[in-house]
Write a protein that holds these residues in place. Structure first.
Motif, short mmCIF file in Angstrom:
data_model
loop_
_atom_site.label_atom_id
_atom_site.label_comp_id
_atom_site.label_asym_id
_atom_site.label_seq_id
_atom_site.Cartn_x
_atom_site.Cartn_y
_atom_site.Cartn_z
N PHE A 67 101.11 -14.80 -9.45
CA PHE A 67 99.83 -15.00 -8.79
C PHE A 67 99.62 -13.96 -7.68
O PHE A 67 98.53 -13.39 -7.56
N VAL A 68 100.64 -13.72 -6.88
CA VAL A 68 100.53 -12.73 -5.80
C VAL A 68 100.23 -11.35 -6.39
O VAL A 68 99.36 -10.62 -5.89
N ASP A 69 100.92 -10.99 -7.46
CA ASP A 69 100.65 -9.70 -8.11
C ASP A 69 99.21 -9.64 -8.62
O ASP A 69 98.53 -8.62 -8.49
N TYR A 70 98.74 -10.73 -9.20
CA TYR A 70 97.37 -10.81 -9.70
C TYR A 70 96.37 -10.61 -8.57
O TYR A 70 95.38 -9.87 -8.71
N LYS A 71 96.59 -11.29 -7.42
CA LYS A 71 95.68 -11.15 -6.29
C LYS A 71 95.67 -9.72 -5.74
O LYS A 71 94.63 -9.22 -5.33
N ARG A 72 96.82 -9.09 -5.73
CA ARG A 72 96.88 -7.69 -5.27
C ARG A 72 96.05 -6.80 -6.18
O ARG A 72 95.29 -5.95 -5.72
N LYS A 73 96.20 -6.98 -7.48
CA LYS A 73 95.43 -6.18 -8.44
C LYS A 73 93.94 -6.49 -8.32
O LYS A 73 93.11 -5.59 -8.39
N GLU A 74 93.63 -7.78 -8.14
CA GLU A 74 92.23 -8.19 -8.03
C GLU A 74 91.57 -7.59 -6.79
O GLU A 74 90.40 -7.22 -6.82
N ARG A 76 92.05 -4.79 -5.56
CA ARG A 76 91.77 -3.36 -5.79
C ARG A 76 90.54 -3.13 -6.64
O ARG A 76 90.00 -2.04 -6.67
N SER A 77 90.12 -4.13 -7.39
CA SER A 77 88.95 -3.97 -8.24
C SER A 77 88.00 -5.14 -8.02
O SER A 77 88.42 -6.28 -7.86
N LEU A 78 86.72 -4.85 -8.01
CA LEU A 78 85.72 -5.88 -7.79
C LEU A 78 85.14 -6.32 -9.13
O LEU A 78 84.68 -5.51 -9.91
N ALA A 79 85.15 -7.61 -9.38
CA ALA A 79 84.54 -8.16 -10.58
C ALA A 79 83.44 -9.11 -10.15
O ALA A 79 83.63 -9.97 -9.31
N HIS A 80 82.26 -8.93 -10.71
CA HIS A 80 81.13 -9.77 -10.35
C HIS A 80 80.74 -10.65 -11.53
O HIS A 80 80.94 -10.29 -12.68
N GLY A 81 80.17 -11.79 -11.22
CA GLY A 81 79.66 -12.66 -12.26
C GLY A 81 80.71 -13.52 -12.94
O GLY A 81 80.49 -13.99 -14.04
N SER A 82 81.83 -13.78 -12.31
CA SER A 82 82.88 -14.58 -12.94
C SER A 82 82.48 -16.05 -13.06
O SER A 82 83.08 -16.77 -13.84
N ASP A 83 81.45 -16.48 -12.32
CA ASP A 83 81.04 -17.87 -12.39
C ASP A 83 79.97 -18.12 -13.44
O ASP A 83 79.47 -19.23 -13.57
N PHE A 84 79.62 -17.12 -14.22
CA PHE A 84 78.59 -17.26 -15.24
C PHE A 84 78.88 -18.40 -16.19
O PHE A 84 78.05 -19.25 -16.45
N PHE A 85 80.08 -18.46 -16.73
CA PHE A 85 80.42 -19.48 -17.72
C PHE A 85 80.54 -20.86 -17.09
O PHE A 85 80.34 -21.87 -17.77
N ASP A 86 80.83 -20.93 -15.81
CA ASP A 86 80.90 -22.22 -15.13
C ASP A 86 79.52 -22.87 -15.03
O ASP A 86 79.41 -24.08 -14.94
#
Length: 169
Positions: A67-74, A76-86
């Motif tokens: 999880f910590v590795d994932y958050k570090r990678k996240e 570094r990159s911006l992703a928008h619209g992840s709540d679309f499917f919710d």
């Protein structure tokens, strides 16, 4: 421990716990699924390093590190619209399922509103049933510090519940 047979048994025993833990941490079911796969992949690689009686805490440590590795990678990159499917409607939702989901979402929001370390403390002990010592070890803090984090988190949750109860009355 035999590598393949051992991991199959470990997977069957702990897959749900690891998934719920990761889902609670990242608040994203798809990311939690990916992180769960990463956790068990890492567990496969390093299974020989684990003692048989400490498998669950060890798996949670592996999951937390993923999880910590994932958050570090996240970060570094911006992703928008992840709540679309919710926001999409689910045509097959029953009333019971909806009520259970609302309750789980409310509890999730309360826990998500805690500071990171307090949230981690609550998730490890109160949600996933690890001992204080195991949870403190996973978080890399002294047992006394862990108990303080857990106490403060519980106090905040209690205060929030009392405020909600007063506003409902």
């Amino acid at each position: 421990m035999k590598r393949n047979g051992g991991l199959d048994a470990i997977y069957k025993l702990y897959v749900r716990d690891v998934y719920r833990y990761l889902r609670s941490l990242c608040q994203d079911e798809h990311a939690a699924e990916d992180l769960m796969q990463e956790t068990f992949y890492r567990a496969y690689l390093y299974l020989d390093d684990c003692k048989d009686d400490k498998i669950k805490p060890w798996l949670f440590r592996v999951a937390y590190n993923a999880f910590v590795d994932y958050k570090r990678k996240e970060s570094r990159s911006l992703a928008h619209g992840s709540d679309f499917f919710d926001r999409l409607a689910d045509a097959e939702t029953t009333e019971d399922k909806l009520l259970r989901r609302e309750w789980a979402d409310e509890v999730g929001r309360l826990i998500a509103g805690l500071a990171d370390r307090q949230r981690q403390a609550v998730l490890l002990h109160d949600v996933h049933g690890l001992s204080y010592a195991e949870a403190a070890d996973i978080m890399g803090v002294r047992l006394s510090h862990y108990k303080i984090l857990l106490f403060r988190a519980r106090q905040k949750l209690k205060m929030h519940k009392e405020r909600m109860d007063r506003s409902d009355a």
